[in-house]
Design a protein around this motif. Structure first.
Motif, PDB file in Angstrom:
ATOM      1  N   LEU A  23       0.830  -1.211   0.000  1.00  0.00           N
ATOM      2  CA  LEU A  23       0.000   0.000   0.000  1.00  0.00           C
ATOM      3  C   LEU A  23       0.862   1.257   0.000  1.00  0.00           C
ATOM      4  O   LEU A  23       0.508   2.267  -0.636  1.00  0.00           O
ATOM      5  N   ALA A  24       1.988   1.209   0.706  1.00  0.00           N
ATOM      6  CA  ALA A  24       2.902   2.362   0.696  1.00  0.00           C
ATOM      7  C   ALA A  24       3.467   2.589  -0.695  1.00  0.00           C
ATOM      8  O   ALA A  24       3.614   3.740  -1.154  1.00  0.00           O
ATOM      9  N   ALA A  25       3.791   1.496  -1.409  1.00  0.00           N
ATOM     10  CA  ALA A  25       4.280   1.630  -2.781  1.00  0.00           C
ATOM     11  C   ALA A  25       3.215   2.207  -3.694  1.00  0.00           C
ATOM     12  O   ALA A  25       3.499   3.038  -4.577  1.00  0.00           O
ATOM     13  N   ALA A  57      -5.601   3.082 -12.911  1.00  0.00           N
ATOM     14  CA  ALA A  57      -6.662   2.087 -13.037  1.00  0.00           C
ATOM     15  C   ALA A  57      -6.847   1.608 -14.469  1.00  0.00           C
ATOM     16  O   ALA A  57      -7.703   0.745 -14.722  1.00  0.00           O
ATOM     17  N   THR A  58      -6.065   2.172 -15.404  1.00  0.00           N
ATOM     18  CA  THR A  58      -6.111   1.826 -16.846  1.00  0.00           C
ATOM     19  C   THR A  58      -7.501   2.039 -17.437  1.00  0.00           C
ATOM     20  O   THR A  58      -7.942   1.301 -18.327  1.00  0.00           O
ATOM     21  N   VAL A  59      -8.224   3.055 -16.925  1.00  0.00           N
ATOM     22  CA  VAL A  59      -9.536   3.384 -17.492  1.00  0.00           C
ATOM     23  C   VAL A  59      -9.357   4.224 -18.741  1.00  0.00           C
ATOM     24  O   VAL A  59      -9.812   3.869 -19.829  1.00  0.00           O
ATOM     25  N   GLY A  60      -8.652   5.377 -18.575  1.00  0.00           N
ATOM     26  CA  GLY A  60      -8.323   6.231 -19.709  1.00  0.00           C
ATOM     27  C   GLY A  60      -9.519   6.685 -20.528  1.00  0.00           C
ATOM     28  O   GLY A  60      -9.773   6.174 -21.613  1.00  0.00           O
ATOM     29  N   GLY A  84       0.819  -3.151 -12.407  1.00  0.00           N
ATOM     30  CA  GLY A  84       1.602  -4.094 -11.612  1.00  0.00           C
ATOM     31  C   GLY A  84       1.289  -4.012 -10.132  1.00  0.00           C
ATOM     32  O   GLY A  84       1.075  -5.047  -9.477  1.00  0.00           O
ATOM     33  N   LEU A  85       1.213  -2.798  -9.607  1.00  0.00           N
ATOM     34  CA  LEU A  85       0.985  -2.645  -8.164  1.00  0.00           C
ATOM     35  C   LEU A  85      -0.425  -3.050  -7.763  1.00  0.00           C
ATOM     36  O   LEU A  85      -0.616  -3.705  -6.731  1.00  0.00           O
ATOM     37  N   ILE A  86      -1.419  -2.675  -8.559  1.00  0.00           N
ATOM     38  CA  ILE A  86      -2.798  -3.032  -8.211  1.00  0.00           C
ATOM     39  C   ILE A  86      -2.975  -4.547  -8.235  1.00  0.00           C
ATOM     40  O   ILE A  86      -3.600  -5.131  -7.344  1.00  0.00           O
ATOM     41  N   ALA A  87      -2.423  -5.197  -9.232  1.00  0.00           N
ATOM     42  CA  ALA A  87      -2.512  -6.656  -9.304  1.00  0.00           C
ATOM     43  C   ALA A  87      -1.808  -7.293  -8.116  1.00  0.00           C
ATOM     44  O   ALA A  87      -2.309  -8.277  -7.532  1.00  0.00           O
ATOM     45  N   TYR A  88      -0.639  -6.744  -7.742  1.00  0.00           N
ATOM     46  CA  TYR A  88       0.120  -7.301  -6.622  1.00  0.00           C
ATOM     47  C   TYR A  88      -0.640  -7.126  -5.308  1.00  0.00           C
ATOM     48  O   TYR A  88      -0.756  -8.068  -4.506  1.00  0.00           O
ATOM     49  N   VAL A  89      -1.165  -5.930  -5.074  1.00  0.00           N
ATOM     50  CA  VAL A  89      -1.892  -5.654  -3.833  1.00  0.00           C
ATOM     51  C   VAL A  89      -3.141  -6.525  -3.755  1.00  0.00           C
ATOM     52  O   VAL A  89      -3.463  -7.093  -2.699  1.00  0.00           O
ATOM     53  N   PHE A  90      -3.848  -6.676  -4.863  1.00  0.00           N
ATOM     54  CA  PHE A  90      -5.073  -7.473  -4.863  1.00  0.00           C
ATOM     55  C   PHE A  90      -4.772  -8.942  -4.560  1.00  0.00           C
ATOM     56  O   PHE A  90      -5.416  -9.569  -3.712  1.00  0.00           O
ATOM     57  N   SER A  91      -3.798  -9.520  -5.262  1.00  0.00           N
ATOM     58  CA  SER A  91      -3.469 -10.930  -5.046  1.00  0.00           C
ATOM     59  C   SER A  91      -2.927 -11.165  -3.641  1.00  0.00           C
ATOM     60  O   SER A  91      -3.226 -12.183  -3.005  1.00  0.00           O
ATOM     61  N   LEU A  92      -2.133 -10.216  -3.144  1.00  0.00           N
ATOM     62  CA  LEU A  92      -1.582 -10.347  -1.800  1.00  0.00           C
ATOM     63  C   LEU A  92      -2.682 -10.290  -0.755  1.00  0.00           C
ATOM     64  O   LEU A  92      -2.694 -11.066   0.208  1.00  0.00           O
ATOM     65  N   THR A  93      -3.626  -9.379  -0.935  1.00  0.00           N
ATOM     66  CA  THR A  93      -4.733  -9.256   0.012  1.00  0.00           C
ATOM     67  C   THR A  93      -5.572 -10.523   0.039  1.00  0.00           C
ATOM     68  O   THR A  93      -5.942 -11.025   1.107  1.00  0.00           O
ATOM     69  N   VAL A  94      -5.875 -11.070  -1.144  1.00  0.00           N
ATOM     70  CA  VAL A  94      -6.659 -12.303  -1.214  1.00  0.00           C
ATOM     71  C   VAL A  94      -5.910 -13.446  -0.521  1.00  0.00           C
ATOM     72  O   VAL A  94      -6.496 -14.238   0.224  1.00  0.00           O
ATOM     73  N   SER A  95      -4.589 -13.536  -0.763  1.00  0.00           N
ATOM     74  CA  SER A  95      -3.796 -14.612  -0.165  1.00  0.00           C
ATOM     75  C   SER A  95      -3.780 -14.515   1.358  1.00  0.00           C
ATOM     76  O   SER A  95      -3.950 -15.517   2.059  1.00  0.00           O
ATOM     77  N   VAL A  96      -3.573 -13.308   1.876  1.00  0.00           N
ATOM     78  CA  VAL A  96      -3.502 -13.130   3.322  1.00  0.00           C
ATOM     79  C   VAL A  96      -4.857 -13.390   3.965  1.00  0.00           C
ATOM     80  O   VAL A  96      -4.947 -14.015   5.030  1.00  0.00           O
TER      81      VAL A  96
END
Length: 298
Positions: A23-25, A57-60, A84-96
């Motif tokens: 989240l800090a990143a 968010a790649t809406v554009g 990259g960061l949104i995918a990482y944060v999402f997958s990490l949150t789901v895993s935890v």
């Protein structure tokens, strides 16, 4: 270092620092996007925040379009970093979250099993001596709860076996001993390699349950008397007994075996004691007239 939760609160400790770092990143990327949007895209603060969010968010929506090469490079770096960061944060949150749910369920199961334990042994310490003691308890189908303060040993060696109940805490803590059911336990076996810890655990166990049977280990001969004074019923020194075992093994060829003979009345009295106190019999020989060689049972 984050504080360790007690075993009764959570059987497993789940570090959340990895999510905080992610989240800090993401926040740092947002700041980078806002500042870049102001100085590179030439936007005001509100539009800079808007452009940063829709780009990450790649809406554009296309209402703000980069024109120069510098603006396009900035937009590309912002979009790639956001994906990259949104995918990482999402997958990490789901895993935890999944890990926390699984460990909470598992911890609840362990606590439920521990609350149902009765007439069991509490084994304090799972080092060289403690592991040997536990193997002997298992061979004799004795129930046991292990208390071992080294979390790595508990996680890597004990929790892999679903039939083993282990607490990753120090046995010097009263709450830990209460969690292990010291009020309902048959006995306590203290097998840590630290005589000071053994002394303190003995005192605590005797205070919590004055009637419980306590067997403790002594690493140094001079501490045996102190452990008895602290309330131990039996004090065993593996170092001393190991020397005795070696001596008797060396003297075995010249030793004479003496057998004590019991008549029927003696056996009946012993049977009453066994039934009354739930004892077990080991290494017994029955000399029957019908057999020339004695039959032995264990």
């Amino acid at each position: 270092m984050p504080p360790q939760k007690s075993f009764m609160e959570n059987a497993y400790y789940v570090p959340l620092s990895v999510i905080y770092y992610a989240l800090a990143a993401l926040l740092a990327l947002m700041i980078y996007g806002v500042i870049g949007s102001i100085y590179i895209m030439g936007l005001d603060l509100y539009n800079a925040i808007y452009f940063t969010v829709i780009t990450i968010a790649t809406v554009g929506y296309g209402d703000i379009t980069p024109l120069t090469v510098t603006q396009k490079i900035f937009s590309v770096t912002l979009a790639l970093g956001g994906v990259g960061l949104i995918a990482y944060v999402f997958s990490l949150t789901v895993s935890v979250v999944a890990m926390t749910l699984q460990e909470t369920i598992s911890g609840a199961r362990i606590r439920r099993l521990m609350r149902s334990m009765n007439n069991h042994f509490i084994l304090c310490g799972f080092g060289r001596v403690g592991s040997s003691v536990f193997n002997e308890l298992k061979k004799r189908n004795q129930k046991a709860i292990i208390i071992e303060k080294d979390r790595e040993i508990v996680e890597k060696e004990l929790w892999d076996d679903p039939e083993v109940l282990a607490i990753p805490e120090s046995a010097t803590d009263e709450e830990t001993l209460m969690s292990a059911g010291i009020k309902r336990a048959r006995g306590v076996i203290i097998a840590t390699g630290d005589d000071v810890d053994n002394l303190f655990i003995t005192l605590t166990c005797r205070e919590l349950n004055p009637d419980i049977w306590i067997v403790t280990r002594a690493s140094k001969k001079e501490n045996i008397r102190r452990l008895y004074r602290a309330g131990a019923d039996r004090v065993i020194s593996p170092e001393i007994s190991g020397g005795e075992d070696i001596y008797f093994a060396a003297m075995e060829p010249t030793m004479v075996r003496i057998t004590v003979k019991h008549d029927v009345d003696d056996i009946g009295g012993e049977a009453e004691i066994i039934v009354k106190y739930g004892c077990t019999l080991e290494d017994i020989e029955y000399h029957l007239p019908e057999f020339r060689e004695p039959s032995s049972g264990r």
